[in-house]
Design an enzyme around this catalytic site. Sequence first.
Site, PDB file in Angstrom:
ATOM      1  N   LYS B  81       7.141  -5.621  10.864  1.00  0.00           N
ATOM      2  CA  LYS B  81       7.570  -4.331  10.299  1.00  0.00           C
ATOM      3  C   LYS B  81       7.615  -3.297  11.431  1.00  0.00           C
ATOM      4  CE  LYS B  81       6.293  -1.170   6.533  1.00  0.00           C
ATOM      5  NZ  LYS B  81       5.288  -0.883   5.486  1.00  0.00           N
ATOM      6  N   SER B 156       7.165  -0.099   0.935  1.00  0.00           N
ATOM      7  CA  SER B 156       7.939   0.300   2.072  1.00  0.00           C
ATOM      8  C   SER B 156       8.298  -0.847   3.013  1.00  0.00           C
ATOM      9  CB  SER B 156       7.197   1.384   2.868  1.00  0.00           C
ATOM     10  OG  SER B 156       5.966   0.898   3.326  1.00  0.00           O
ATOM     11  N   SER B 180       2.720  -1.383  -0.425  1.00  0.00           N
ATOM     12  CA  SER B 180       3.925  -1.579   0.373  1.00  0.00           C
ATOM     13  C   SER B 180       4.200  -2.992   0.848  1.00  0.00           C
ATOM     14  CB  SER B 180       3.893  -0.649   1.594  1.00  0.00           C
ATOM     15  OG  SER B 180       4.045   0.681   1.150  1.00  0.00           O
TER      16      SER B 180
END
Lengths: 481, 491
Positions: B81, B156, B180
């Site tokens: 990420k 997210s 997330s």
Amino acid sequence: MAGVRIGLEIHCQLTGLQSKLFCSCQGDYRGKRPNTNICPICSGLPGSLPLLNQRAVEFATMISIALGCEVPNTIMFYRKNYFYPDLPKNFQITQYNAYGITSIGIEGILDYGVKSTRIKRIQLEEDPGRLVYDNMDVDTSYTLIDYNRAGVSLVEIVTEPDFIEPKDVRIFLNKITSILEHLGVCDTRLDGSLRCDANVSLGGGRRVEIKNVGSFRDVEKALGYEITRQKTMSLRDIEIKSETRHWDNTRHITKQSRTKEEEEDYRYFPEPDIPIIFLGNDFLSLLKAKMPELPYERKIRFLRDYGLSDHVAQVLIDKKELADFFESAVKIYSSSPNEIANWIVSDLLGFIDDSKKEHGSLFSGLNIEAKHVAELVRMIDENIINRNIAKMILTQMTKTGEMPSYVLDKLNSSIIDSKDTISDTIEEIFRSEKSAVIDAKQNPNVANFLLGKVMQLTGGRADPKLALNLIKSKLAIMNNS
Amino acid sequence: MSNRLYHLNAEQVASGIKNGDFSAQEYISQILERIEKIDAKINAFIAVDNKAAIEKARSIDSRIHDGDMIGGLAGVAVGIKDNICTKDLKTTCASKMLEGYIPPYDATVVKKLKESDAIIVGKLNLDEFAMGSTTEFSNHGPTRNPWNIDYVAGGSSGGSAASVAALECTVSLGSDTGGSVRCPASFCSVVGLKPTYGYVSRFGLISYSNSLEQIGCIGKTVSDVVMVMNTIAGIDENDHTTKVSGPILTETLRGIPKHKSQNNRNIRVGLLRELIDGIDPAVSKCFYSAIDLFAGSDYKCEDTSLRSVEYALASYYTIAMAEASSNLARYDNIRYGFDLSPEGYEWNTHFTNVRNNFGEEVKRRIIIGSYVLSAGYYGKYYLKAQKARQMIKHEIKSLFEKYDVLVSPTMPILPFKFGERIDDPLRMYQIDIDTVIANLAGIPAISIPIGFSAGLPVGLQIMANEKREETLFKVASSFERIVNIQESPKI
């Protein structure tokens, strides 16, 4: 000074630490090229986390103990949020917060002679970076930022407003300096290692904060000025505002801060990246056991073990360097500690340049070490020299750094001990000091005056004993004739 | 199957390469080809590091050839990420603020992955600074759900879940502050884990809310996730909030017998009523079907209540936004950031110009966060939120005296179309209701796929007590075997 109340906020850099408060960058940033003493943590790079320096906690605890404070069982850190270019994360990690006590020391007290001051709190926090203005013009078009200092450990010491005279503040600050040096936590001679802000109020009125005082000596001046300013204002019924003022060291006045120092909201909250630290009794007792000797403890030891007078002992411990010098000398020659101490306090101190007393070593520029004084005193004890000669040797030593026996040899080899030479000199003096010679008939002490003149004329090289004898015999001959 | 190596899970890749069934270079070239082919459709990747990936694969093959040691994850393709720092590879947090920012160091988790010979293929898309639940708030464009590209992938860590679901990488790392990792895992029908707070180092994770977030992992199977966890977890001297971990399974879960639990006692499963009642019927139907499968084997499933759930969202958002307002203060463009010359401006003006470049959602959270910390409101909001948090923690702990695991749907709704909730922040925040609890309490939680409803994925969330990853993995693995989802998206 009726109604004067002064409180202090002292910031002490823990220069005794190898690294900064939250990272392993060097704690000593002085003299380094800008922005070379930084890492992801102290420059606030994304993703970096603070790593608390355990030794800093020890140092801060030692200071708290030395100032008679209570040390809590747990301590924590908070974030003080504000935006400024010298603050890499735009928040400062500190123990202080507006909501409660999370200090490492609270409610202490420090005696400084006949008076004492209460210590409100002692806290750890990090130093910001430095803003550098290339030249001091008001119209500089840029500001430079150096983060080498960002993250260095600071201990903040805050007193209650117990001071009533500026000179008390000076005595107190000297005492704190001595303690910090003895603990080995701060080298107070380094530029900027010890800073002091003061709060002044008059007759229970509003407090004025004075910042930007450069040296401790200036603190006394600044306070003197500010008190006068406030008194004058109150005499004229002018309202004294609660504000922050800056000390202008060139014009020697305090002036209103150019920046608006409103009561800023720092949005304090606990620092989530640093877990609560447990101190506890074991930690404290271990620390007390290995703490360096405090000044007052050292003084007691000096009185007890060396039989020094109170005054002499006090002068020595007031500057750690002097006390260290003394003990080194005694180590070399231990038979007359009192004599050594007196030589340091009465004679050697006179050579120390007053202006060097705040920054740098006391002995810089002087070539003298403990072994010189030790040897000197030994020679006095063994009757090799008398005190007068010793004084001359001391003067010479401080210039050249030569050992006393060497200096003595040089002196002796130039000593005039030829009767004839001295007699000739005496004749000359007797001719020029006729009135003294007449006085000498009544007053035998005048012989010493004449001796003095002989020594002067021979550049101190005449053997004084021999010269005096010759003078006395000559006078006796004259009197009898 | 050799031209479809990208279908393999991490266990299969690691053993395949180790046994010489195929080479790391073969595998990675198929992966990179796949990314090249389909990523434009879903936009999971912000950056792909072809060169480094190929080089790493070559190094692995060469060492195997020489009979040298290789790491436990050798050859496994990992996506990271883009809020986790990778040395010399740009890390942007999907924000204009960090446009072009290249970290000078690796996050601890990245370092550990490299040491285990995993191949880092690139950086994955996210909501800006990890603030969001749909990856619609990214400066890089949204990530699309591989099951239906008109629908959101969740957030997210949208890129992390979508890339694994679309077979663009074997496993991925995400970060989970309020769900997330689990939310996109559920929306994309893959497995996503948030570990116990403190098990995985946050050094190198660009902070959003430090007391709530953890780096988590996403994979096609529970075993894969366990494998990655074993590599990245552990005390780190660079993160003082890391804790000693309890026993984490060091072997894979293949050894666990199919139907009987190790002890004779049934595993007690608590179903959290407040998180099941009143949710989208399409989700609860799927959820109950799965529960019916579990009950009657080793699992004693029982209805239970977590009353303090009513404070969870408010507590979470108050704390998260407060911490965010402080964590994001450093972005002032002085030391790093996008190109903007301060010339001609004094500090306050320059600062204002710079800060305007945050996205709307980030600005929103910074403003609210500053507000709840401000003098006069700190006690009313932030302190109260922390008190509520303690209450929730306390109640959960007592539930874990009665139950081994607590279970709920991961999301109260099915994935939705782009733009559906983006204009109403509160409606967006509400979908986090099931996931924030685990962050508030610091307990581990995992989402596993349990089926589809109207063609869209549904996930089931399992939570265990703090440091009880072993229980969590055993139950999750067992559930996984029972529901047995095999599909891949047709992308």
